[in-house]
Design an enzyme around this catalytic site. Structure first.
Site, mmCIF file in Angstrom:
data_model
loop_
_atom_site.group_PDB
_atom_site.id
_atom_site.type_symbol
_atom_site.label_atom_id
_atom_site.label_comp_id
_atom_site.label_asym_id
_atom_site.label_seq_id
_atom_site.Cartn_x
_atom_site.Cartn_y
_atom_site.Cartn_z
ATOM 1 C CG ASN A 182 5.330 -0.007 -2.963
ATOM 2 O OD1 ASN A 182 4.784 -0.895 -3.732
ATOM 3 N ND2 ASN A 182 6.198 0.503 -3.563
ATOM 4 C CG HIS A 187 3.427 -3.206 -5.928
ATOM 5 N ND1 HIS A 187 2.578 -4.088 -6.555
ATOM 6 C CD2 HIS A 187 3.614 -2.363 -6.890
ATOM 7 C CE1 HIS A 187 2.745 -4.332 -7.731
ATOM 8 N NE2 HIS A 187 3.042 -2.973 -7.813
ATOM 9 C CE LYS A 188 8.363 -0.568 -0.355
ATOM 10 N NZ LYS A 188 9.613 0.223 0.821
ATOM 11 C CG ASP A 222 15.190 2.912 2.755
ATOM 12 O OD1 ASP A 222 14.691 2.621 2.012
ATOM 13 O OD2 ASP A 222 16.234 3.166 3.053
ATOM 14 C CB THR A 223 13.948 -2.221 0.048
ATOM 15 O OG1 THR A 223 12.888 -3.106 1.679
ATOM 16 C CG2 THR A 223 14.450 -3.889 -0.254
ATOM 17 C CG PHE A 257 6.857 -4.697 -6.519
ATOM 18 C CD1 PHE A 257 7.897 -3.616 -5.634
ATOM 19 C CD2 PHE A 257 6.517 -5.096 -5.683
ATOM 20 C CE1 PHE A 257 8.089 -3.235 -4.312
ATOM 21 C CE2 PHE A 257 6.965 -5.431 -3.893
ATOM 22 C CZ PHE A 257 7.461 -4.374 -3.831
ATOM 23 N N GLY A 258 9.133 -4.049 -9.335
ATOM 24 C CA GLY A 258 10.736 -3.258 -8.687
ATOM 25 C C GLY A 258 11.661 -4.571 -9.263
ATOM 26 C CE1 TYR A 259 16.549 -2.506 -9.907
ATOM 27 C CE2 TYR A 259 15.693 -1.785 -7.646
ATOM 28 C CZ TYR A 259 17.338 -2.143 -8.499
ATOM 29 O OH TYR A 259 17.446 -0.300 -8.402
ATOM 30 N NE ARG A 278 8.683 -4.536 1.336
ATOM 31 C CZ ARG A 278 9.380 -4.741 0.284
ATOM 32 N NH1 ARG A 278 9.113 -5.335 0.229
ATOM 33 N NH2 ARG A 278 9.791 -3.416 -0.716
#
Length: 198
Positions: A10, A12-13, A69-70, A150-152, A179
């Site tokens: 990922n 972004h991560k 893991d998130t 990104f994401g939520y 994170r």
């Protein structure tokens, strides 16, 4: 500078973690070590998934590494989507926009909008396993707001800011995110371990 492999594809991560660890550690991606596998994530907890990914890389590539893991845990949904956060809308693929739509649909008419974002990092260092956790409590707004992240990020507003991650910009998010908190705990541990060795 100490090198660590971050077991993720990922982008972004990866950029978030590199920004947080800048100057302390050289973070290598799976691409950097030639790993293009689809790493399994079949555990039923965040901790289990993070350890599963880290072990996969450590066993095959013999490197010090970490994985995360998130999960977004929404009170009114009994802690869902939790471990299914990334594949909430479709079990076979990541679709962030569909995930967000499903979440808002599931919460229609709900007055309890409390949620928490949790990140668990599993580190394998010199053959030993360690885990670190970061958590942020917040609420799910009625509508997405903001364009960063990104994401939520457009539908999660931390309690301490009252605005969504997507509205506050990447730098501000990296100071308080789940994170960031997990990565900071990882960094503190690594620096302490380094001092003890030295």
């Amino acid at each position: 500078m100490k090198q660590l492999v971050f077991a993720t594809n990922n982008a972004h991560k990866l950029s978030e973690v590199r920004a947080i660890t800048d100057g302390y550690f050289a973070i290598l991606s799976l691409d950097d070590i030639g790993c293009h596998d689809d790493i399994p994530e079949t555990a039923d907890t965040l901790e289990g998934n993070a350890l599963q990914k880290a072990r996969y890389i450590a066993e095959r590539y013999h490197v010090n590494c970490f994985a995360d893991d998130t999960g977004l845990e929404v009170e009114a949904l009994g802690g869902q989507p939790g471990v299914h956060t990334a594949r909430y809308a479709y079990p076979d693929r990541h679709d962030p926009e569909a995930n967000t739509r499903k979440l808002l649909d599931e919460l229609k008419g709900q007055t309890n909008r409390h949620a928490a974002f949790r990140t668990v990092i599993a580190l394998i260092l010199d053959g030993k396993e360690y885990t670190f956790e970061g958590r942020v409590d917040g609420t799910i707004p009625l509508q997405p707001t903001g364009t960063e992240g990104f994401g939520y990020d457009p539908v999660f507003a931390p309690d301490e800011t009252g605005i969504t991650f997507a509205s506050m910009g990447v730098e501000a998010k990296n100071r308080i995110s789940h994170r960031a908190r997990a990565v900071q705990a990882l960094c503190r541990f690594l620096m302490k371990a380094d001092e003890q060795k030295g």
